[in-house]
Scaffold this active site. Structure first.
Site, PDB file in Angstrom:
ATOM      1  CE  LYS A 127      -4.488   0.709   0.223  1.00  9.08           C
ATOM      2  NZ  LYS A 127      -5.511  -0.282  -0.179  1.00  9.08           N
TER       3      LYS A 127
HETATM    4  N1  GLU Z   1      -7.202   0.019  -3.198  1.00 11.03           N
HETATM    5  C1  GLU Z   1      -7.986  -1.120  -3.514  1.00 11.03           C
HETATM    6  C2  GLU Z   1      -8.063  -2.067  -2.336  1.00 11.03           C
HETATM    7  O1  GLU Z   1      -7.900  -1.675  -1.203  1.00 11.03           O
HETATM    8  C3  GLU Z   1      -7.542  -1.796  -4.799  1.00 11.03           C
HETATM    9  C4  GLU Z   1      -6.169  -2.364  -4.787  1.00 11.03           C
HETATM   10  C5  GLU Z   1      -5.706  -2.864  -6.146  1.00 11.03           C
HETATM   11  O2  GLU Z   1      -6.517  -2.947  -7.056  1.00 11.03           O
HETATM   12  O3  GLU Z   1      -4.522  -3.167  -6.247  1.00 11.03           O
HETATM   13  O4  GLU Z   1      -8.350  -3.227  -2.468  1.00 11.03           O
END
Ligand code: GLU
Length: 437
Positions: A127
């Protein structure tokens, strides 16, 4: 220095922690760690693997100089935490917001590892986040900040290393800037470096709606599991961003009755059902859901406690805490957001026999379609929206039943079952690869 001394270790006890202050209760890293420890203990996880999986593999902090529109230079702090690459490249969104913190990004990175493992796609977890207020920045400032953040991370991201995506405060445009910046450095167009891009530059059809669509699929499955029907099924959604608005729209299309929407600046209630496309049009024109003629105004916090069959928190962390969990009157809590429920609230919900569809399952539709996007980019061959949706539906359906099977066979609640399934899969891969330790 041992890693335990860098990150505060919470006590390894059953999650009955009503002695926590609200600040401790709402620390997302501790919430993640408490569930991880509990599930790892249930699995009798090997101590070494326990330590490896409990902490992120890599944490990058960058300070990003940005030329502001008034001619000054501002420096923003950004993070990228890669929790695991055991099952494939690290994967996860980038969040822009004033409250972003390293602990939050750490927790979200770990949740990505577990989420990708729950839906059994070949990614680890990561993240990113930048402390900023995107609502107060111009497009030019956001573009320059995004490009410099990308440049600072250039050797750490890539289609085979770490693949970012949108999260709160970022969108398709942000991903287009990251893709372009990365491609300029590589001297070739590399679409697979990020997902959640606009469709005409390597994005996937269906990606924008994917998290909401996945939410709707697990709601369908939960109703089936509990012997309930869509007809007369009342839904309240908290948050009307990408996840909340698409969940509400798709559920309404499927015949659910969306009776309430809570947003940061106000709430709406209509016992006969809100016309969701009309609300989306109103929000587009007015910039807010407030003032929508097709519903009455309601208190945004109280809406969470209204009677309904399904409550969907689809905004941010720590919405359901020890302060309000006892007041919930839903049968199913479907977590469209990451980490909306605290560990203390978990215990209260369990006592109330609320059926929880945990975040790492419920909102995994987004990253699942991100996986499809990455696959399509690498093939250079793009699927129809129907193909994307059909594949997404079958992965979400299968994952729901995998989690139910764990809950049954280990006599644990759905959240711990999802963690156990995920940890089991990641630990298995780690053992199979052998440890370079
Ligand atoms: N931010 C989204 C999540 O928390 C998508 C993450 C992604 O598609 O890599 O799942």
């Amino acid at each position: 220095m041992a890693i335990e001394s860098l990150i505060p270790v919470i006590e390894k006890k059953e999650p009955k922690m009503n002695t926590l202050t609200i600040e401790q209760e709402t620390n997302p890293w501790e919430a993640q760690a408490a569930r991880f420890d509990f599930a790892a203990k249930k699995l009798n996880l090997d101590q070494g693997i326990w330590k490896v999986l409990r902490y992120p593999a890599r944490e990058i902090i960058v300070h990003i100089p940005v030329g502001m529109d008034d001619g000054s230079v501002e420096v923003f702090t950004g993070y990228r935490v890669q929790h695991s690459i055991a099952r494939g490249p690290a994967k996860g969104g980038i969040r822009y917001g004033p409250d972003v913190s390293l602990d939050e990004v750490r927790a979200l990175a770990s949740w990505m590892t577990w989420k990708c493992a729950v839906v059994n796609i070949p990614f680890g977890g990561a993240k990113g986040g930048v402390i900023c207020d995107p609502k107060k920045m111009s497009q030019g400032e956001l573009e320059r900040m995004t490009r410099r953040y990308t440049a600072e991370l250039i050797e750490f991201i890539g289609p085979e290393k770490d693949v970012p995506a949108p999260d709160m405060g970022t969108d398709e445009q942000t991903m287009a800037w990251i893709m372009d910046t990365y491609s300029m450095h590589m001297r070739q167009t590399v679409t697979a470096v990020v997902t959640g891009k606009p469709v005409n530059i390597g994005g996937s059809r269906g990606r924008r709606e994917a998290t909401g669509r996945g939410v709707s699929v697990v709601c369908d499955q939960a109703l089936k599991h509990l012997g309930m029907s869509i007809e007369g099924c009342r839904v309240i959604v908290q948050g009307f961003g990408n996840v909340g608005s698409n969940s509400a729209k798709i559920l309404a299309d499927k015949g659910y009755t969306v009776i309430g929407i809570a947003e940061y600046d106000g709430g709406l209630y209509n016992a006969n059902g809100i016309d969701v496309p009309a609300l989306i049009a109103h929000r587009k024109a007015a910039g807010t859901i407030v003032g929508f003629a097709g519903a009455e105004a309601a208190d945004k916090d109280e809406l969470l406690t209204y009677e309904c069959e399904i409550l969907i928190p689809a905004a941010t962390e720590n919405v359901i805490t020890s302060l309000n969990a006892a007041k919930l009157r839903c049968r199913i809590l479907c977590e469209g957001a990451n980490g909306p429920t605290t560990t203390v609230a978990d215990d209260i919900l369990e006592d109330k026999r609320i059926f929880v569809i945990p975040d790492i399952l419920a909102n995994a539709g987004g990253v699942t379609t991100s996986y499809f996007e990455w696959v399509q980019d690498r093939m250079g061959y793009f699927w129809t929206e129907a193909e994307v949706n059909q594949r997404l539906d079958s992965i979400m359906t299968e994952s729901f039943s995998d989690v139910m099977a764990y809950a049954k066979s280990h006599s644990v609640n759905n959240r711990i079952a999802a963690y156990m399934l995920a940890i089991d899969r990641v630990a298995y891969t780690t053992k199979q690869r052998g440890m370079y330790a």
